[in-house]
Write a protein that holds these residues in place. Structure first.
Motif, PDB file in Angstrom:
ATOM      1  N   ASP A 136      12.744  54.707  -3.912  1.00 22.30           N
ATOM      2  CA  ASP A 136      11.364  54.972  -3.490  1.00 22.30           C
ATOM      3  C   ASP A 136      10.449  53.799  -3.826  1.00 22.30           C
ATOM      4  OD1 ASP A 136      11.976  57.410  -2.416  1.00 22.30           O
ATOM      5  OD2 ASP A 136      11.091  58.599  -4.029  1.00 22.30           O
ATOM      6  N   ILE A 137      10.645  53.231  -5.014  1.00 16.83           N
ATOM      7  CA  ILE A 137       9.835  52.072  -5.409  1.00 16.83           C
ATOM      8  C   ILE A 137      10.070  50.914  -4.445  1.00 16.83           C
ATOM      9  CG2 ILE A 137       9.587  50.272  -7.180  1.00 16.83           C
ATOM     10  CD1 ILE A 137      10.060  52.462  -9.278  1.00 16.83           C
ATOM     11  N   ARG A 138      11.317  50.648  -4.134  1.00 18.69           N
ATOM     12  CA  ARG A 138      11.638  49.553  -3.212  1.00 18.69           C
ATOM     13  C   ARG A 138      11.118  49.823  -1.810  1.00 18.69           C
ATOM     14  NH1 ARG A 138      17.860  48.719  -5.072  1.00 18.69           N
ATOM     15  NH2 ARG A 138      17.573  46.945  -6.473  1.00 18.69           N
ATOM     16  N   GLY A 139      10.978  51.104  -1.485  1.00 17.98           N
ATOM     17  CA  GLY A 139      10.457  51.453  -0.171  1.00 17.98           C
ATOM     18  C   GLY A 139       8.954  51.357  -0.058  1.00 17.98           C
ATOM     19  N   GLY A 140       8.294  50.899  -1.128  1.00 16.81           N
ATOM     20  CA  GLY A 140       6.852  50.692  -1.087  1.00 16.81           C
ATOM     21  C   GLY A 140       6.033  51.955  -1.136  1.00 16.81           C
ATOM     22  N   LYS A 141       6.578  53.018  -1.748  1.00 18.39           N
ATOM     23  CA  LYS A 141       5.866  54.298  -1.794  1.00 18.39           C
ATOM     24  C   LYS A 141       4.890  54.400  -2.970  1.00 18.39           C
ATOM     25  CE  LYS A 141       9.529  56.874   0.544  1.00 18.39           C
ATOM     26  NZ  LYS A 141      10.461  58.024   0.469  1.00 18.39           N
ATOM     27  N   GLY A 142       4.803  53.357  -3.787  1.00 21.42           N
ATOM     28  CA  GLY A 142       3.889  53.404  -4.933  1.00 21.42           C
ATOM     29  C   GLY A 142       4.338  54.365  -6.010  1.00 21.42           C
ATOM     30  N   THR A 143       5.634  54.653  -6.067  1.00 21.84           N
ATOM     31  CA  THR A 143       6.171  55.593  -7.047  1.00 21.84           C
ATOM     32  C   THR A 143       6.037  55.029  -8.449  1.00 21.84           C
ATOM     33  OG1 THR A 143       7.750  56.378  -5.409  1.00 21.84           O
ATOM     34  CG2 THR A 143       8.251  56.884  -7.711  1.00 21.84           C
ATOM     35  N   TYR A 144       5.720  55.909  -9.400  1.00 20.48           N
ATOM     36  CA  TYR A 144       5.565  55.483 -10.793  1.00 20.48           C
ATOM     37  C   TYR A 144       6.265  56.523 -11.660  1.00 20.48           C
ATOM     38  CZ  TYR A 144       3.133  53.111 -14.675  1.00 20.48           C
ATOM     39  OH  TYR A 144       2.830  52.383 -15.802  1.00 20.48           O
ATOM     40  N   TYR A 145       7.402  56.141 -12.233  1.00 13.02           N
ATOM     41  CA  TYR A 145       8.139  57.029 -13.135  1.00 13.02           C
ATOM     42  C   TYR A 145       7.749  56.689 -14.561  1.00 13.02           C
ATOM     43  CZ  TYR A 145      12.050  59.194 -15.636  1.00 13.02           C
ATOM     44  OH  TYR A 145      12.804  59.931 -16.508  1.00 13.02           O
ATOM     45  N   ARG A 146       7.062  57.622 -15.195  1.00 17.25           N
ATOM     46  CA  ARG A 146       6.532  57.412 -16.538  1.00 17.25           C
ATOM     47  C   ARG A 146       7.397  58.157 -17.565  1.00 17.25           C
ATOM     48  NH1 ARG A 146       2.861  58.427 -12.640  1.00 17.25           N
ATOM     49  NH2 ARG A 146       1.008  57.139 -12.444  1.00 17.25           N
ATOM     50  N   PHE A 147       7.463  57.608 -18.748  1.00 18.35           N
ATOM     51  CA  PHE A 147       8.095  58.272 -19.898  1.00 18.35           C
ATOM     52  C   PHE A 147       9.602  58.505 -19.697  1.00 18.35           C
ATOM     53  CE2 PHE A 147       3.640  59.859 -19.757  1.00 18.35           C
ATOM     54  CZ  PHE A 147       3.177  59.207 -20.893  1.00 18.35           C
ATOM     55  N   TYR A 148      10.279  57.569 -19.088  1.00 20.35           N
ATOM     56  CA  TYR A 148      11.735  57.651 -18.988  1.00 20.35           C
ATOM     57  C   TYR A 148      12.312  57.554 -20.400  1.00 20.35           C
ATOM     58  CZ  TYR A 148      16.496  55.958 -17.752  1.00 20.35           C
ATOM     59  OH  TYR A 148      17.858  55.773 -17.641  1.00 20.35           O
ATOM     60  N   PRO A 149      13.039  58.592 -20.876  1.00 27.53           N
ATOM     61  CA  PRO A 149      13.549  58.577 -22.258  1.00 27.53           C
ATOM     62  C   PRO A 149      14.840  57.761 -22.371  1.00 27.53           C
ATOM     63  CG  PRO A 149      14.093  60.653 -21.221  1.00 27.53           C
ATOM     64  CD  PRO A 149      13.271  59.885 -20.213  1.00 27.53           C
ATOM     65  N   LEU A 150      14.763  56.492 -22.031  1.00 26.17           N
ATOM     66  CA  LEU A 150      15.944  55.631 -21.990  1.00 26.17           C
ATOM     67  C   LEU A 150      16.670  55.564 -23.324  1.00 26.17           C
ATOM     68  CD1 LEU A 150      17.667  53.417 -20.507  1.00 26.17           C
ATOM     69  CD2 LEU A 150      16.059  51.754 -21.474  1.00 26.17           C
ATOM     70  N   LEU A 151      15.908  55.341 -24.407  1.00 26.68           N
ATOM     71  CA  LEU A 151      16.540  55.153 -25.710  1.00 26.68           C
ATOM     72  C   LEU A 151      17.094  56.466 -26.256  1.00 26.68           C
ATOM     73  CD1 LEU A 151      16.729  52.402 -27.266  1.00 26.68           C
ATOM     74  CD2 LEU A 151      15.067  52.432 -25.408  1.00 26.68           C
ATOM     75  N   LYS A 152      16.574  57.582 -25.806  1.00 24.17           N
ATOM     76  CA  LYS A 152      17.132  58.878 -26.191  1.00 24.17           C
ATOM     77  C   LYS A 152      18.456  59.109 -25.479  1.00 24.17           C
ATOM     78  CE  LYS A 152      16.167  63.843 -25.913  1.00 24.17           C
ATOM     79  NZ  LYS A 152      17.099  64.232 -24.850  1.00 24.17           N
ATOM     80  N   ASN A 153      18.497  58.788 -24.175  1.00 28.00           N
ATOM     81  CA  ASN A 153      19.702  59.017 -23.383  1.00 28.00           C
ATOM     82  C   ASN A 153      20.767  57.940 -23.593  1.00 28.00           C
ATOM     83  OD1 ASN A 153      18.329  61.206 -22.340  1.00 28.00           O
ATOM     84  ND2 ASN A 153      17.747  60.166 -20.437  1.00 28.00           N
TER      85      ASN A 153
END
Length: 352
Positions: A136-153
């Motif tokens: 979606d981001i690459r498609g230019g939709k202005g998507t914003y994914y906040r608070f991805y718990p990367l270090l938890k996962n």
């Protein structure tokens, strides 16, 4: 930071604190009705004082290079003043390696909770894969994914950061820590809000812009009570005030307050203090990671009333917010009634 041009005055700050206190415990809608005339007089008086000082100015936040910890602590941390540590993380593995392609290839199958922060209540949440969000981001939709718990996962990514630096430069007396990754498309945006925790924000990929408003101007912002460990500026006539375009039609008092701007590039580390109001925009596709620590006494020092009130947050309760702070999307789902509790999910706050 520059001194504030407008002296709102102790009496007005105290009176506003009175409104905030009872809004929190009695409910804003109910108490607003009881104090409608009083508030009208209050804001008429505040407007005259602000107008007499003239329009506000937008200043650059200090950008420093090779600063010592002692100077950082004395000149910024103890005073609650934000600062950019220019290029401090430029040699960290995350800055050298992370990208949209990197995350899609490595963790594209991760199933995550995606909330549209522009309208959580009405737009709800979707369960997506990280790969779908990146597409979606690459498609230019202005998507914003906040608070991805990367270090938890995926705790192995702790090796991509200079964890020793983050621990040594954080607020010393903490109850826990959490890492929040933000992955945003070009022109994605988060409206004005603040939070109870200090933030060491590492800009990893692309660029990010911030606009800051000191909590001194809380009477102008006039937020609703906090539901957990953050609060948002109000929406009027279906709009929020966007400090990047400064349309004052529905927010005339904002014209008279001082603001501060931040422009981050890969490798910059930005220290933002508790309760500093901020809005964020991504002028490019962007990845950043916020390192937050829960610091009740330091937060109390920066904004005593707000820190006190957040000890009595109701939806979700304070202890749920603290225990699950890395999963902020889940906390917000509780807040909006999408789920009732987090149940037996493992605590996402990393403690040492």
């Amino acid at each position: 930071m520059h001194p504030y041009k407008t002296n709102i005055g102790f009496s007005k700050k105290f009176k506003y604190g009175y409104y905030q206190f009872f809004d929190h415990f009695l409910g804003r809608e109910r108490f607003f009705k009881w104090t409608k005339n009083s508030r009208r007089r209050y804001y008429d008086s505040l407007r005259k004082k602000l107008e007499a000082s003239g329009e506000g100015t937008c200043y650059e936040v200090d950008r420093v290079k090779d600063i010592s910890y002692e100077d950082f602590r004395r000149n910024y941390y103890l005073k609650g003043i934000p600062v950019i540590l220019d290029g401090k993380a430029k040699d960290w593995p995350c800055v050298k390696e992370w990208s949209l392609d990197y995350f899609k290839g490595l963790h594209g199958d991760d199933k995550v909770v995606f909330l549209d922060q522009t309208d959580i209540v009405n737009k709800g949440h979707r369960e997506l894969t990280l790969a779908e969000i990146i597409d979606d981001i690459r498609g230019g939709k202005g998507t914003y994914y906040r608070f991805y718990p990367l270090l938890k996962n995926h705790p192995e990514h702790l090796n991509d950061l200079d964890y020793e630096f983050l621990r040594n430069w954080r607020v010393k007396k903490t109850w826990g820590e959490a890492f929040h990754v933000f992955i945003g498309g070009k022109d994605s945006y988060t409206p004005i809000h603040n939070a109870a925790t200090p933030n060491m924000f590492v800009q990893v990929y692309g660029e990010k812009e911030w606009r800051l408003i000191p909590n001194y101007y809380a009477p102008v912002i006039d937020p609703s009570p906090a539901r957990n460990m953050y609060r948002s500026a109000p929406i009027r006539n279906g709009k929020d005030f966007n400090p990047f375009d400064n349309n004052y039609d529905d927010f005339p008092l904002y014209r008279y307050i001082d603001t501060y701007k931040v422009h981050l590039k890969p490798g910059d580390v930005f220290f933002n203090s508790p309760y500093m109001w901020h809005a964020v925009k991504n002028p490019t596709d962007s990845i950043g990671i916020g390192y937050r620590t829960f610091t009740p006494w330091y937060s109390m020092r920066q904004a005593p009333l707000y820190a006190f009130l957040e000890m009595f947050a109701f939806n979700p309760p304070f202890w749920v917010s603290y225990k699950n702070y890395a999963d902020v999307n889940l906390i917000q789902m509780i807040e909006t009634g999408k789920i009732k509790d987090i149940g037996k999910r493992k605590s996402s706050v990393i403690t040492r």
